[in-house]
Scaffold this motif. Sequence first.
Motif, PDB file in Angstrom:
ATOM      1  N   ALA A  37      47.981  42.057  -8.392  1.00 43.62           N
ATOM      2  CA  ALA A  37      47.316  41.698  -7.137  1.00 43.62           C
ATOM      3  C   ALA A  37      46.553  42.878  -6.550  1.00 43.62           C
ATOM      4  N   SER A  38      47.110  44.072  -6.661  1.00 45.43           N
ATOM      5  CA  SER A  38      46.438  45.256  -6.111  1.00 45.43           C
ATOM      6  C   SER A  38      45.132  45.538  -6.848  1.00 45.43           C
ATOM      7  N   THR A  39      45.117  45.318  -8.165  1.00 44.62           N
ATOM      8  CA  THR A  39      43.904  45.543  -8.953  1.00 44.62           C
ATOM      9  C   THR A  39      42.846  44.494  -8.631  1.00 44.62           C
ATOM     10  N   VAL A  40      43.279  43.258  -8.426  1.00 51.66           N
ATOM     11  CA  VAL A  40      42.353  42.192  -8.023  1.00 51.66           C
ATOM     12  C   VAL A  40      41.696  42.557  -6.706  1.00 51.66           C
ATOM     13  N   GLU A  41      42.485  43.073  -5.783  1.00 49.17           N
ATOM     14  CA  GLU A  41      41.942  43.466  -4.482  1.00 49.17           C
ATOM     15  C   GLU A  41      40.917  44.588  -4.631  1.00 49.17           C
ATOM     16  N   ILE A  42      41.213  45.546  -5.498  1.00 53.16           N
ATOM     17  CA  ILE A  42      40.279  46.647  -5.732  1.00 53.16           C
ATOM     18  C   ILE A  42      38.982  46.133  -6.338  1.00 53.16           C
ATOM     19  N   ALA A  43      39.097  45.193  -7.279  1.00 51.10           N
ATOM     20  CA  ALA A  43      37.901  44.624  -7.909  1.00 51.10           C
ATOM     21  C   ALA A  43      37.029  43.905  -6.881  1.00 51.10           C
ATOM     22  N   LYS A  44      37.660  43.162  -5.987  1.00 56.48           N
ATOM     23  CA  LYS A  44      36.890  42.451  -4.952  1.00 56.48           C
ATOM     24  C   LYS A  44      36.242  43.434  -3.977  1.00 56.48           C
TER      25      LYS A  44
END
Length: 357
Positions: A37-44
Amino acid sequence: MKKARVIGIDYIRAMACLSVVLIHTASQVLMNFDLPASTVEIAKLTQMTFIFATPIFVMISEFLLSYSYHNSPPKGFWKKRISFIFIPYITMSIAYGLFYMILNAGDFSYFLRVVENYIIAARWHGYFILIIFQFYLLHFLFNRYIHRFNPYLVTALSLALNIAYLHFFRVASAAGGLLDGIVWVTNTRIFFPGWLIFFVIAYFAGRYITEWMIFLKKAGSAIVILALMSWLFVLYNVIEGHYIVIVSSRVDVLFYTIFVFLGGLYVTSYLKGIPGPIKLISKYSFSIYLLHMMFLVLFTNFVPFDLKASIFAPAAFVFSIAGSITTAYLIKRIPGSAYLIGQVDRKTSIAGNSNRS
């Protein structure tokens, strides 16, 4: 008299072009990797950092138009732009239809659905071409009538109308009564009221370039600070969930884009030349914009080995840019290729340093 060259436009165009590819690369990562989830947030957040890409691309178009043409369209204006900008919108839509039909082993009806989505609904990254053509019409309307009015008044009214337009569709979509969110993203984004302030800023900046550069020299540091603040505000809205969809048709992105564009003009006004890589990206920017998704999809589907997301992202990014430039370079000498990828061997900017303007 030949006008001086605004070298900053080449830098800004290259930045916008690379930003488009980066945003779509991040989308491929999000769609094809099971990420924390943290990586998804960074990508967004990364996507939102570069979300100014398409608005700045259309601002550049109007800036150069306004810099060059203060009166009526010159001879051959509409013929050239229909031939080498609008027709590629049609032909590349057909090319993508064939591409996805072959890739997904679809039938002719599948091909027709893709083409319809591309040409009629503008549900692809080439939708900016439709906005540019609306800007062409607005440009000569402004040349004939609007430029006589106070620029500050015109800008203020345009900003108010633009914000009201975006806010209306956001509220209407959120309420679920008038428009579905997908309809807003894929259709209403192509109409000029949602982009009006970008047009007006670019129009006056190009028409009154000398005055604007004097202003930027005085206020440039403040504009750069405002760009950073507006960027942080965009990220805050993503983190807090105030905006769910990652799109450029948002009020917060509106201010962010304007400050990035003006900040870019200010920073690059101190530069004396254009490095080769910037020239190359600027020269092939339209072709990269049109072609890069094909190469991103090809890389995603046919890379012969498993890659971690941290390796996949930069590799796909470089592959799509290199593939687009190579393809455009190889086919640009074929008769009629300009009707597919646009004119490649044009001057990278019609307008250097604006200190010489």
